[in-house]
Motif scaffolding. Structure first.
Motif, PDB file in Angstrom:
ATOM      1  N   ARG A 249       0.829  -1.218   0.000  1.00 15.49           N
ATOM      2  CA  ARG A 249       0.000   0.000   0.000  1.00 15.49           C
ATOM      3  C   ARG A 249       0.861   1.265   0.000  1.00 15.49           C
ATOM      4  O   ARG A 249       0.580   2.231  -0.710  1.00 15.49           O
ATOM      5  N   ILE A 250       1.915   1.250   0.803  1.00 11.27           N
ATOM      6  CA  ILE A 250       2.793   2.417   0.866  1.00 11.27           C
ATOM      7  C   ILE A 250       3.570   2.574  -0.429  1.00 11.27           C
ATOM      8  O   ILE A 250       3.716   3.679  -0.964  1.00 11.27           O
ATOM      9  N   LEU A 251       4.069   1.456  -0.979  1.00 12.48           N
ATOM     10  CA  LEU A 251       4.850   1.521  -2.210  1.00 12.48           C
ATOM     11  C   LEU A 251       4.000   1.995  -3.380  1.00 12.48           C
ATOM     12  O   LEU A 251       4.494   2.748  -4.235  1.00 12.48           O
ATOM     13  N   ARG A 252       2.723   1.603  -3.443  1.00 13.92           N
ATOM     14  CA  ARG A 252       1.847   2.051  -4.525  1.00 13.92           C
ATOM     15  C   ARG A 252       1.785   3.574  -4.560  1.00 13.92           C
ATOM     16  O   ARG A 252       1.952   4.205  -5.613  1.00 13.92           O
ATOM     17  N   LEU A 253       1.539   4.180  -3.408  1.00 10.93           N
ATOM     18  CA  LEU A 253       1.419   5.631  -3.388  1.00 10.93           C
ATOM     19  C   LEU A 253       2.767   6.306  -3.665  1.00 10.93           C
ATOM     20  O   LEU A 253       2.834   7.298  -4.405  1.00 10.93           O
ATOM     21  N   ALA A 254       3.839   5.779  -3.087  1.00  6.73           N
ATOM     22  CA  ALA A 254       5.156   6.385  -3.295  1.00  6.73           C
ATOM     23  C   ALA A 254       5.556   6.345  -4.764  1.00  6.73           C
ATOM     24  O   ALA A 254       6.098   7.319  -5.306  1.00  6.73           O
ATOM     25  N   ALA A 255       5.301   5.210  -5.431  1.00 11.00           N
ATOM     26  CA  ALA A 255       5.653   5.095  -6.849  1.00 11.00           C
ATOM     27  C   ALA A 255       4.816   6.039  -7.703  1.00 11.00           C
ATOM     28  O   ALA A 255       5.333   6.684  -8.625  1.00 11.00           O
ATOM     29  N   ASP A 256       3.506   6.149  -7.404  1.00 11.95           N
ATOM     30  CA  ASP A 256       2.652   7.053  -8.170  1.00 11.95           C
ATOM     31  C   ASP A 256       3.016   8.504  -7.909  1.00 11.95           C
ATOM     32  O   ASP A 256       2.931   9.345  -8.812  1.00 11.95           O
ATOM     33  N   PHE A 257       3.416   8.805  -6.691  1.00 14.41           N
ATOM     34  CA  PHE A 257       3.857  10.169  -6.387  1.00 14.41           C
ATOM     35  C   PHE A 257       5.100  10.527  -7.197  1.00 14.41           C
ATOM     36  O   PHE A 257       5.204  11.618  -7.769  1.00 14.41           O
ATOM     37  N   ASP A 258       6.057   9.600  -7.274  1.00 10.32           N
ATOM     38  CA  ASP A 258       7.270   9.863  -8.043  1.00 10.32           C
ATOM     39  C   ASP A 258       6.956  10.027  -9.522  1.00 10.32           C
ATOM     40  O   ASP A 258       7.478  10.932 -10.183  1.00 10.32           O
ATOM     41  N   ALA A 259       6.078   9.152 -10.058  1.00  8.02           N
ATOM     42  CA  ALA A 259       5.703   9.276 -11.472  1.00  8.02           C
ATOM     43  C   ALA A 259       4.977  10.591 -11.726  1.00  8.02           C
ATOM     44  O   ALA A 259       5.204  11.254 -12.749  1.00  8.02           O
ATOM     45  N   GLY A 260       4.126  10.988 -10.790  1.00  5.58           N
ATOM     46  CA  GLY A 260       3.403  12.250 -10.953  1.00  5.58           C
ATOM     47  C   GLY A 260       4.327  13.454 -10.963  1.00  5.58           C
ATOM     48  O   GLY A 260       4.093  14.425 -11.698  1.00  5.58           O
ATOM     49  N   MET A 261       5.376  13.392 -10.173  1.00  5.92           N
ATOM     50  CA  MET A 261       6.310  14.521 -10.127  1.00  5.92           C
ATOM     51  C   MET A 261       7.076  14.700 -11.435  1.00  5.92           C
ATOM     52  O   MET A 261       7.571  15.779 -11.732  1.00  5.92           O
ATOM     53  N   GLN A 263       5.592  14.290 -14.294  1.00  2.00           N
ATOM     54  CA  GLN A 263       4.605  14.694 -15.293  1.00  2.00           C
ATOM     55  C   GLN A 263       3.937  16.024 -14.979  1.00  2.00           C
ATOM     56  O   GLN A 263       3.340  16.632 -15.869  1.00  2.00           O
ATOM     57  N   ARG A 264       4.036  16.469 -13.744  1.00  2.00           N
ATOM     58  CA  ARG A 264       3.286  17.661 -13.330  1.00  2.00           C
ATOM     59  C   ARG A 264       4.232  18.714 -12.795  1.00  2.00           C
ATOM     60  O   ARG A 264       5.345  18.405 -12.344  1.00  2.00           O
ATOM     61  N   PRO A 265       3.784  19.956 -12.765  1.00  2.00           N
ATOM     62  CA  PRO A 265       4.705  21.060 -12.467  1.00  2.00           C
ATOM     63  C   PRO A 265       5.032  21.234 -10.991  1.00  2.00           C
ATOM     64  O   PRO A 265       5.988  21.940 -10.668  1.00  2.00           O
ATOM     65  N   SER A 266       4.255  20.636 -10.078  1.00  2.00           N
ATOM     66  CA  SER A 266       4.492  20.909  -8.664  1.00  2.00           C
ATOM     67  C   SER A 266       4.002  19.761  -7.805  1.00  2.00           C
ATOM     68  O   SER A 266       3.259  18.867  -8.266  1.00  2.00           O
ATOM     69  N   VAL A 267       4.412  19.780  -6.546  1.00  2.00           N
ATOM     70  CA  VAL A 267       3.934  18.809  -5.572  1.00  2.00           C
ATOM     71  C   VAL A 267       2.427  18.904  -5.418  1.00  2.00           C
ATOM     72  O   VAL A 267       1.713  17.895  -5.355  1.00  2.00           O
ATOM     73  N   GLN A 268       1.919  20.136  -5.366  1.00  2.00           N
ATOM     74  CA  GLN A 268       0.483  20.325  -5.164  1.00  2.00           C
ATOM     75  C   GLN A 268      -0.332  19.717  -6.306  1.00  2.00           C
ATOM     76  O   GLN A 268      -1.368  19.096  -6.082  1.00  2.00           O
ATOM     77  N   ALA A 269       0.146  19.883  -7.536  1.00  2.00           N
ATOM     78  CA  ALA A 269      -0.566  19.304  -8.679  1.00  2.00           C
ATOM     79  C   ALA A 269      -0.555  17.785  -8.615  1.00  2.00           C
ATOM     80  O   ALA A 269      -1.545  17.127  -8.948  1.00  2.00           O
ATOM     81  N   THR A 270       0.563  17.210  -8.171  1.00  2.00           N
ATOM     82  CA  THR A 270       0.647  15.752  -8.050  1.00  2.00           C
ATOM     83  C   THR A 270      -0.292  15.245  -6.968  1.00  2.00           C
ATOM     84  O   THR A 270      -0.999  14.238  -7.152  1.00  2.00           O
ATOM     85  N   ILE A 271      -0.322  15.923  -5.828  1.00  2.00           N
ATOM     86  CA  ILE A 271      -1.212  15.505  -4.740  1.00  2.00           C
ATOM     87  C   ILE A 271      -2.673  15.624  -5.157  1.00  2.00           C
ATOM     88  O   ILE A 271      -3.504  14.771  -4.827  1.00  2.00           O
ATOM     89  N   THR A 272      -2.999  16.649  -5.916  1.00  2.00           N
ATOM     90  CA  THR A 272      -4.374  16.802  -6.407  1.00  2.00           C
ATOM     91  C   THR A 272      -4.763  15.618  -7.282  1.00  2.00           C
ATOM     92  O   THR A 272      -5.876  15.094  -7.190  1.00  2.00           O
ATOM     93  N   ALA A 273      -3.832  15.162  -8.125  1.00  2.00           N
ATOM     94  CA  ALA A 273      -4.107  14.009  -8.984  1.00  2.00           C
ATOM     95  C   ALA A 273      -4.283  12.739  -8.157  1.00  2.00           C
ATOM     96  O   ALA A 273      -5.135  11.898  -8.467  1.00  2.00           O
ATOM     97  N   LEU A 274      -3.484  12.572  -7.100  1.00  2.00           N
ATOM     98  CA  LEU A 274      -3.625  11.407  -6.239  1.00  2.00           C
ATOM     99  C   LEU A 274      -4.981  11.419  -5.532  1.00  2.00           C
ATOM    100  O   LEU A 274      -5.647  10.386  -5.426  1.00  2.00           O
ATOM    101  N   ARG A 275      -5.399  12.584  -5.071  1.00  2.00           N
ATOM    102  CA  ARG A 275      -6.692  12.693  -4.398  1.00  2.00           C
ATOM    103  C   ARG A 275      -7.840  12.366  -5.339  1.00  2.00           C
ATOM    104  O   ARG A 275      -8.868  11.815  -4.924  1.00  2.00           O
TER     105      ARG A 275
END
Length: 362
Positions: A249-261, A263-275
């Motif tokens: 569960r932790i690795l799924r989110l960590a990997a998606d967070f890294d991939a999002g970073m 593709q997206r311009p900021s941490v906030q944009a990545t977190i919005t996509a995860l939400r």
């Protein structure tokens, strides 16, 4: 009471199970011999507690003829190394004690050998990844750092298992062509064929890790880390929700967070996509990531500092691996982490260049 028995054993005695358990907290022993009939706690119950608390201690049960059936039940549910009937001749008891002590010594030696082999095998695999695919190694370091941050926020005690899961989950990347790795690192779209190659990485990594003794649980977490928390789209037999290993569960989110970073311009944009896809993640893990980064994005540190932090992060993993499950929880300056997000510290390692592997593993 403590005395020497024929100058071969140091013997401790106790007047009951509770007293013996208290003694075991302060005195390391190799063998426990218990009578079946004792006040407050019988021998089978006592040895069961010993097994749960001190699994490496060899257990022997003494019983009378009338207790034979109870002793058999205790042995079958034990396991108990031996049960001896009273009155047991001293020479028989001494021989069994000697055998039990030797069994304890051999078990401890085997565990030490397996531990050393495990550590060196894992280090060799990580070194191979860093040499064969520096970009994939850089991604593994970043994801591992995020996993560590999440685990600490969730107050997980055994960090070493989660960190190994994160690092070893990238082993399958050695099968990817450099062009595909470059696309992944830059966040560029993949062709259908390239996406299939990337999709096979968890299974390849799982199969490689599953051959290593004592890492079977880590292998399962790697194989399932792409499963959604809500179970949507999962194959038959793949767990969901709380049945998924926490490491997955932790690795799924960590990997998606890294991939999002990438593709997206900021941490906030990545977190919005995860939400926006919250069903994919354990709510507690997602909340920990949101809490850690729900602040305005800040400027990344200079490249020299990022590279230094990356090497330091890998060094911490090696020290935890060396301790084999007894890593020291290192204190960190929380203020510095908030002002200097750990993910952005490691962005330089994903550039494809990567630091010198020999420097990392020396």
């Amino acid at each position: 009471m403590r005395r020497q028995l024929r100058k071969k054993f140091t013997v401790h005695t106790a007047n009951g199970g509770a007293e013996a358990l208290a003694l075991l907290q302060n005195e390391p022993v190799a063998v426990v011999v218990s009578d079946m009939r004792m006040p407050q706690m019988d021998g089978a119950s006592f040895l069961s507690r010993v097994r749960a608390l001190y699994p490496d201690v060899v257990r022997i049960l003494l019983t009378g003829q009338t207790d034979t059936q109870a002793a058999i039940t205790a042995v079958n549910g034990g396991p108990i190394y031996r049960f001896l009937t009273k009155a047991c001749p001293p020479e028989v008891l001494l021989e069994e004690l000697g055998n039990a002590v030797e069994l304890n010594r051999l078990t401890a030696a085997e565990k030490e050998l397996l531990g050393t082999t495990l550590r060196r095998t894992v280090e060799a695999l990580i070194a191979t990844l860093s040499l064969a695919q520096p970009a994939a190694f850089g991604r593994a370091v970043r994801v591992t750092r995020t996993v560590t941050e999440l685990a600490e926020a969730l107050e997980v005690k055994e960090l070493w298992e989660l960190e190994l899961t994160a690092m070893l989950s990238h082993l399958g990347s050695v099968t990817l062509p450099p062009t595909v790795l470059a696309k992944l690192d830059a966040g560029r779209p993949l062709t259908e064929e390239e996406a299939e190659m990337v999709g096979r990485i968890p299974a390849i990594s799982r199969d490689l890790v599953s051959t290593i003794p004592r890492l079977e649980g880590i292998a399962k977490a790697i194989g399932w880390h792409r499963a959604r928390y809500d179970g949507e789209g999962s194959s038959i037999g793949v767990p969901r929700g709380e049945d998924l290993p926490l490491a997955a569960r932790i690795l799924r989110l960590a990997a998606d967070f890294d991939a999002g970073m990438s593709q997206r311009p900021s941490v906030q944009a990545t977190i919005t996509a995860l939400r926006a896809d919250a069903g994919a993640y354990d709510p507690r893990v997602l909340a920990a990531r949101v809490t850690a980064h729900d602040v305005p994005d800040t400027q990344a540190p200079p490249p020299s500092r990022r590279r230094r932090r990356s090497r330091a992060g890998h060094g911490r993993l090696r020290r935890r691996l060396h301790d084999r499950g007894r890593p020291a929880r290192q204190s960190r300056d929380r203020g510095d982490r908030r002002a200097d997000p750990p993910h952005r510290e490691l962005r330089a390692t994903g550039s494809g260049r990567g630091p010198d592997p020999s420097a990392r593993l020396s």
